[in-house]
Design an enzyme around this catalytic site. Structure first.
Site, PDB file in Angstrom:
ATOM      1  N   SER A 184       8.018  11.571   7.890  1.00 60.62           N
ATOM      2  CA  SER A 184       6.603  11.817   8.167  1.00 60.62           C
ATOM      3  C   SER A 184       6.340  11.446   9.610  1.00 60.62           C
ATOM      4  CB  SER A 184       5.732  10.910   7.294  1.00 60.62           C
ATOM      5  OG  SER A 184       5.088  11.658   6.317  1.00 60.62           O
ATOM      6  N   GLU A 225      -5.004  16.992  23.495  1.00 65.75           N
ATOM      7  CA  GLU A 225      -5.749  18.106  22.883  1.00 65.75           C
ATOM      8  C   GLU A 225      -5.765  17.983  21.358  1.00 65.75           C
ATOM      9  OE1 GLU A 225      -3.774  18.892  26.723  1.00 65.75           O
ATOM     10  OE2 GLU A 225      -3.085  18.240  24.741  1.00 65.75           O
ATOM     11  N   SER A 226      -5.555  16.814  20.748  1.00 64.86           N
ATOM     12  CA  SER A 226      -5.590  16.483  19.328  1.00 64.86           C
ATOM     13  C   SER A 226      -4.222  16.090  18.755  1.00 64.86           C
ATOM     14  CB  SER A 226      -6.226  17.586  18.521  1.00 64.86           C
ATOM     15  OG  SER A 226      -6.415  17.076  17.216  1.00 64.86           O
ATOM     16  N   HIS A 249       5.270  16.537   7.449  1.00 61.75           N
ATOM     17  CA  HIS A 249       5.948  15.789   6.384  1.00 61.75           C
ATOM     18  C   HIS A 249       7.036  16.706   5.845  1.00 61.75           C
ATOM     19  CE1 HIS A 249       6.653  12.568   3.591  1.00 61.75           C
ATOM     20  NE2 HIS A 249       6.930  13.517   2.708  1.00 61.75           N
ATOM     21  N   CYS A 258      -7.585  21.251  20.376  1.00 65.84           N
ATOM     22  CA  CYS A 258      -8.992  21.527  20.716  1.00 65.84           C
ATOM     23  C   CYS A 258      -9.031  22.123  22.123  1.00 65.84           C
ATOM     24  CB  CYS A 258      -9.835  20.267  20.608  1.00 65.84           C
ATOM     25  SG  CYS A 258      -9.208  18.919  21.603  1.00 65.84           S
ATOM     26  N   HIS A 262      27.914 -13.907   9.496  1.00 68.80           N
ATOM     27  CA  HIS A 262      29.326 -14.045   9.904  1.00 68.80           C
ATOM     28  C   HIS A 262      29.752 -15.511  10.043  1.00 68.80           C
ATOM     29  CE1 HIS A 262      28.668  -9.713  11.202  1.00 68.80           C
ATOM     30  NE2 HIS A 262      29.535  -9.690  10.205  1.00 68.80           N
ATOM     31  N   GLY A 295      40.750  -1.154   0.817  1.00 65.86           N
ATOM     32  CA  GLY A 295      41.065  -2.537   0.446  1.00 65.86           C
ATOM     33  C   GLY A 295      41.532  -2.669  -0.995  1.00 65.86           C
ATOM     34  N   SER A 304      32.087  -6.964   1.997  1.00 64.96           N
ATOM     35  CA  SER A 304      31.780  -5.576   1.602  1.00 64.96           C
ATOM     36  C   SER A 304      30.305  -5.283   1.798  1.00 64.96           C
ATOM     37  CB  SER A 304      32.088  -5.428   0.109  1.00 64.96           C
ATOM     38  OG  SER A 304      31.167  -6.260  -0.587  1.00 64.96           O
ATOM     39  N   ASP A 308      27.029  -3.043  -0.180  1.00 66.20           N
ATOM     40  CA  ASP A 308      26.519  -3.176  -1.556  1.00 66.20           C
ATOM     41  C   ASP A 308      27.453  -2.473  -2.541  1.00 66.20           C
ATOM     42  OD1 ASP A 308      23.347  -2.646  -0.018  1.00 66.20           O
ATOM     43  OD2 ASP A 308      24.344  -4.532  -0.508  1.00 66.20           O
ATOM     44  N   PRO A 361      32.007   3.624  -1.299  1.00 67.85           N
ATOM     45  CA  PRO A 361      33.398   3.156  -1.226  1.00 67.85           C
ATOM     46  C   PRO A 361      33.547   1.700  -1.654  1.00 67.85           C
ATOM     47  CG  PRO A 361      32.443   3.302   0.976  1.00 67.85           C
ATOM     48  CD  PRO A 361      31.456   3.947   0.033  1.00 67.85           C
TER      49      PRO A 361
HETATM   50  N1  SAM Z   1      27.439  -7.527   5.989  1.00 65.56           N
HETATM   51  C1  SAM Z   1      27.372  -6.305   5.377  1.00 65.56           C
HETATM   52  C2  SAM Z   1      26.623  -6.382   4.085  1.00 65.56           C
HETATM   53  O1  SAM Z   1      26.550  -7.445   3.487  1.00 65.56           O
HETATM   54  O2  SAM Z   1      26.052  -5.383   3.703  1.00 65.56           O
HETATM   55  C3  SAM Z   1      28.697  -5.694   5.184  1.00 65.56           C
HETATM   56  C4  SAM Z   1      29.356  -5.495   6.380  1.00 65.56           C
HETATM   57  S1  SAM Z   1      30.710  -4.498   6.497  1.00 65.56           S
HETATM   58  C5  SAM Z   1      30.057  -3.357   7.559  1.00 65.56           C
HETATM   59  C6  SAM Z   1      31.054  -3.640   5.036  1.00 65.56           C
HETATM   60  C7  SAM Z   1      32.259  -2.752   5.238  1.00 65.56           C
HETATM   61  O3  SAM Z   1      33.008  -2.572   4.029  1.00 65.56           O
HETATM   62  C8  SAM Z   1      31.903  -1.331   5.701  1.00 65.56           C
HETATM   63  O4  SAM Z   1      32.376  -1.145   6.998  1.00 65.56           O
HETATM   64  C9  SAM Z   1      32.605  -0.407   4.705  1.00 65.56           C
HETATM   65  O5  SAM Z   1      33.136   0.747   5.305  1.00 65.56           O
HETATM   66  C10 SAM Z   1      33.704  -1.342   4.188  1.00 65.56           C
HETATM   67  N2  SAM Z   1      34.251  -0.931   2.901  1.00 65.56           N
HETATM   68  C11 SAM Z   1      33.585  -0.404   1.849  1.00 65.56           C
HETATM   69  N3  SAM Z   1      34.440  -0.134   0.855  1.00 65.56           N
HETATM   70  C12 SAM Z   1      35.673  -0.514   1.284  1.00 65.56           C
HETATM   71  C13 SAM Z   1      36.978  -0.497   0.707  1.00 65.56           C
HETATM   72  N4  SAM Z   1      37.166  -0.014  -0.531  1.00 65.56           N
HETATM   73  N5  SAM Z   1      38.020  -0.979   1.441  1.00 65.56           N
HETATM   74  C14 SAM Z   1      37.819  -1.469   2.690  1.00 65.56           C
HETATM   75  N6  SAM Z   1      36.607  -1.494   3.308  1.00 65.56           N
HETATM   76  C15 SAM Z   1      35.551  -1.033   2.608  1.00 65.56           C
END
Ligand code: SAM
Length: 442
Positions: free
Chosen positions: A55, A62-63, A68, A83, A205, A281, A300, A302, A306
């Site tokens: 959005s 001119e307005s 959206h 306008c 970190h 990983g 990782s 959320d 991946p």
């Molecule tokens: N601090 C951040 C958080 O808490 O949201 C996470 C930081 S770091 C950027 C997370 C990393 O995990 C990403 O770069 C993502 O690509 C990597 N990642 C996700 N799945 C993965 C996997 N199966 N093996 C290795 N790295 C992976």
């Protein structure tokens, strides 16, 4: 003109969903459409909604022009209102139709403020004049008010940014973007979720590394899974005792984006003690030797995309196998406040693998993470205990390394949990209260 303004109501159809979700492209196009029609742009305000949709409005002398978008329909509703007759809004219409690659557009012009229907009011102009101090306007510059929004089910975080998209690429795994936010500096997002920002990354970190390093002083080999922004290995490599640090990141674009735009976190990628692998990983840990690492950090994102497989019992069992007898696993364990159900479930899994007494939770305040309250888990295979740590060494290290968050006091305080977190950690994962959760727990 026998009217004060011209208002064109526009419908653009069959536009590319990507373009309809690209706040930068839309904002730039709307500003350019106004300028091409000869308008003087004052400011622009654009919002990118998560998961999609944009959005925005461009205020012109001119307005205004407003929009959206519904990317899911490849559709945009646009208002072009000018306008006076110095600006031809149809020029903007034609410009946008092209810029949005619209399959077709329909437009209807209405004359607004028909003069023969208006009667000029007799009013004292001086009393109306707005004399409040105004920011000095530099000719040709427009105030851009562009917002990034990470929106979850019930909560959202919006950050104003410069409007310059520093990085945007789609990898095989996710969309990797870097925004130039005004409050938190450059910000890395993956699939629209905030990963780290220049102004608060140190909290995450420093806490995910120094807590285990000062309670596990004999550690020589450390593994980081994820962590492609580089902040976790930066902190680990401050510890001279570590002979080998391995980083396994699945997405090389995350590393590239951070090398370019978050150099402070990516600073250690060329460190000779770092073994940097671009690999999944989950596959790496399956092929890893037994009892190889003293410390394994699961940095990782959320539990989606991946990273989903990094939140499974199967994965944690492999981590357990690869730890030395005194080894420790550290994970970012989401937030008790954000989604209590996910929080309780992952701790329940750790306890089944490491044993109830060997799993500890600690907290940190991270402003750009949902709810600002984030947690880390500390699971020990042997007898390492997070609060049996070398406080003196921690204090000296925090000082000498110029750390911004971690110190010996925070180390201890982070494990002093509020009652609601203790309650969640002792609750049955099949029946988690939603009393403390921002997101629905069911
Ligand atoms: N601090 C951040 C958080 O808490 O949201 C996470 C930081 S770091 C950027 C997370 C990393 O995990 C990403 O770069 C993502 O690509 C990597 N990642 C996700 N799945 C993965 C996997 N199966 N093996 C290795 N790295 C992976």
């Amino acid at each position: 003109m026998n009217a004060l303004g011209r208002h064109i109501l526009v419908e653009f159809y069959d536009c590319s969903p990507e373009l309809m979700n690209d706040v930068m492209h839309i904002e730039n196009s709307m500003v350019a459409a106004a300028e091409t029609a000869g308008a003087t742009v004052i400011n622009s305000t654009f919002h990118h909604f998560s998961p999609y949709g944009v959005s925005g409005v461009v205020v012109i002398q001119e307005s205004h022009l407003a929009i959206h978008t519904w990317p899911e329909y490849g559709y945009a509703a646009v208002d072009l209102f000018t306008c006076g007759d110095s600006v031809d809004p149809w020029v903007s219409y034609r410009y946008l139709k092209e810029a949005f690659e619209a399959g077709h557009g329909s437009a209807m012009e209405c004359r607004r403020g028909q003069l023969d229907l208006l009667k000029r009011k007799d009013f004292n102009l001086e009393s109306m004049r707005d004399v409040s101090p105004k920011p000095v306007e530099v000719a040709g510059t427009i105030t851009r008010d562009v917002w990034f929004t990470e929106r979850d089910e019930n909560i959202a975080l919006s950050l104003k940014h410069s409007g310059n998209q520093l990085y945007k690429k789609d990898s095989d795994y996710q969309r990797v973007e870097v925004y130039e936010t005004l409050a938190y500096g450059n910000m890395l997002t993956l699939d629209g979720m905030v990963m780290c920002t220049q102004k608060d990354e140190y909290v995450y970190h420093e806490m995910i590394t120094h807590v285990p390093m000062f309670s596990n002083r004999k550690a020589k080999r450390a593994l980081v899974i994820g962590g492609g922004d580089g902040g976790t290995v930066r902190e680990l490599l401050r510890h001279e005792q570590l002979e080998e640090v391995t980083l396994v990141e699945i997405d090389e674009l995350v590393i590239e984006a951070c090398k370019l735009h978050l150099p402070e976190t990516a600073v250690a990628f060329d460190n000779p003690r770092l073994n940097l692998l671009v690999e999944d990983g989950i596959k790496y840990i399956k092929e890893c030797a037994d009892a190889h690492y003293d410390l394994i950090i699961v940095d990782s994102a959320d539990p989606v995309g991946p990273g989903e497989g990094l939140f499974t019992a199967e994965f944690y069992k492999e981590v357990y196998r690869c730890l030395t007898n005194d080894g420790v696993m550290i994970t970012q364990s989401e937030s008790p406040r954000f989604n209590s159900a996910v929080f309780v479930e992952i701790y329940d899994t750790y306890k089944q693998i490491f044993g109830k007494e060997k799993v500890h939770c600690y907290l940190a305040a991270i402003p750009t993470y949902p709810t600002g309250t984030w947690s880390f888990s500390y699971s020990s295979k042997g007898n390492a205990h997070p609060l049996q740590f070398d406080a003196e060494a921690a204090a000296a290290f925090s000082q000498s390394q110029g750390l911004k968050y971690y110190n010996e006091g925070i180390h201890t305080a982070a494990f002093a949990l509020p009652n609601f977190v203790k309650e969640l950690l002792n609750s049955n994962p099949n029946n988690v209260t939603d009393e403390y959760s921002a997101e629905p727990t069911n």
